[in-house]
Design a protein around this motif. Structure first.
Motif, PDB file in Angstrom:
ATOM      1  N   ILE A   1     -27.739 -10.487  33.523  1.00 26.34           N
ATOM      2  CA  ILE A   1     -27.361  -9.445  32.563  1.00 26.34           C
ATOM      3  C   ILE A   1     -26.316  -8.511  33.173  1.00 26.34           C
ATOM      4  O   ILE A   1     -25.376  -8.096  32.512  1.00 26.34           O
TER       5      ILE A   1
ATOM      6  N   ALA B   1     -28.833 -11.901  21.327  1.00 24.92           N
ATOM      7  CA  ALA B   1     -28.352 -10.819  22.198  1.00 24.92           C
ATOM      8  C   ALA B   1     -28.001 -11.425  23.552  1.00 24.92           C
ATOM      9  O   ALA B   1     -28.827 -12.094  24.174  1.00 24.92           O
ATOM     10  N   TYR B   2     -26.768 -11.175  23.993  1.00 31.28           N
ATOM     11  CA  TYR B   2     -26.303 -11.726  25.269  1.00 31.28           C
ATOM     12  C   TYR B   2     -25.239 -10.816  25.866  1.00 31.28           C
ATOM     13  O   TYR B   2     -24.176 -10.615  25.265  1.00 31.28           O
ATOM     14  N   LYS B   3     -25.549 -10.241  27.009  1.00 24.17           N
ATOM     15  CA  LYS B   3     -24.614  -9.444  27.803  1.00 24.17           C
ATOM     16  C   LYS B   3     -23.877  -8.376  27.002  1.00 24.17           C
ATOM     17  O   LYS B   3     -22.658  -8.273  27.027  1.00 24.17           O
TER      18      LYS B   3
ATOM     19  N   TYR C   1     -29.680 -18.708  31.943  1.00 22.81           N
ATOM     20  CA  TYR C   1     -29.864 -17.637  30.968  1.00 22.81           C
ATOM     21  C   TYR C   1     -28.819 -17.719  29.860  1.00 22.81           C
ATOM     22  O   TYR C   1     -27.624 -17.715  30.111  1.00 22.81           O
TER      23      TYR C   1
ATOM     24  N   GLY D   1     -29.466 -15.764  26.832  1.00 21.53           N
ATOM     25  CA  GLY D   1     -29.675 -14.609  25.976  1.00 21.53           C
ATOM     26  C   GLY D   1     -31.063 -14.557  25.364  1.00 21.53           C
ATOM     27  O   GLY D   1     -31.958 -15.331  25.712  1.00 21.53           O
TER      28      GLY D   1
ATOM     29  N   ARG E   1     -25.074  -2.719  27.785  1.00 20.34           N
ATOM     30  CA  ARG E   1     -26.106  -3.754  27.781  1.00 20.34           C
ATOM     31  C   ARG E   1     -27.521  -3.175  27.658  1.00 20.34           C
ATOM     32  O   ARG E   1     -28.473  -3.666  28.250  1.00 20.34           O
TER      33      ARG E   1
ATOM     34  N   ASP F   1     -30.055  -5.677  26.063  1.00 20.89           N
ATOM     35  CA  ASP F   1     -30.452  -6.727  27.006  1.00 20.89           C
ATOM     36  C   ASP F   1     -31.535  -6.228  27.964  1.00 20.89           C
ATOM     37  O   ASP F   1     -32.540  -6.901  28.188  1.00 20.89           O
ATOM     38  N   HIS F   2     -31.317  -5.048  28.532  1.00 16.23           N
ATOM     39  CA  HIS F   2     -32.295  -4.476  29.474  1.00 16.23           C
ATOM     40  C   HIS F   2     -33.615  -4.148  28.777  1.00 16.23           C
ATOM     41  O   HIS F   2     -34.689  -4.392  29.325  1.00 16.23           O
TER      42      HIS F   2
END
Length: 113
Positions: free
Chosen positions: A111, A64-66, A48, A50, A85, A88-89
């Protein structure tokens, strides 16, 4: 807007087109995230890496990453961050119809770590 889950090597990543309502929600989430100062996390290895967002009227590309988002527009970069986050979700939930349940679980775990 087009979203790509950056996860695979050697095969195409899952992608999907946002609806107008989803694009509006994404824009709202991004507006509420504060500017980030300092190093932003990223993974340039396997697994993963992002969500990549393209074809926005507001920016050229975003990653978008963490909890962090790196946004590029006209060769300028901006970093924003949300420790919760949320983006991300939200992106993962909207990608769910386009990915296998095993991939969903893997990304969810990534995540949250």
């Amino acid at each position: 807007m087009r979203v790509e889950l950056d996860i695979f090597s050697g095969r195409p990543n899952p992608t999907w087109e946002m609806t107008a309502a989803q694009a509006e929600t994404l824009t709202s989430i991004l507006r509420e995230m504060p500017t980030h100062v300092g190093q932003i996390p990223f993974n340039d290895g396997l697994g993963y890496r992002g969500f990549i967002i393209r074809d926005s009227p507001d920016f050229d590309i975003a990653l978008a990453y963490k909890g962090c988002v790196s946004i590029e527009r006209k060769n300028q970069k901006l970093a924003i961050s949300s420790g919760e986050r949320i983006l991300d979700h939200w992106l993962l939930e909207n990608t769910r119809p386009y990915i296998a349940s095993e991939v969903y679980q893997l990304v969810l775990t990534e995540i949250d770590t």
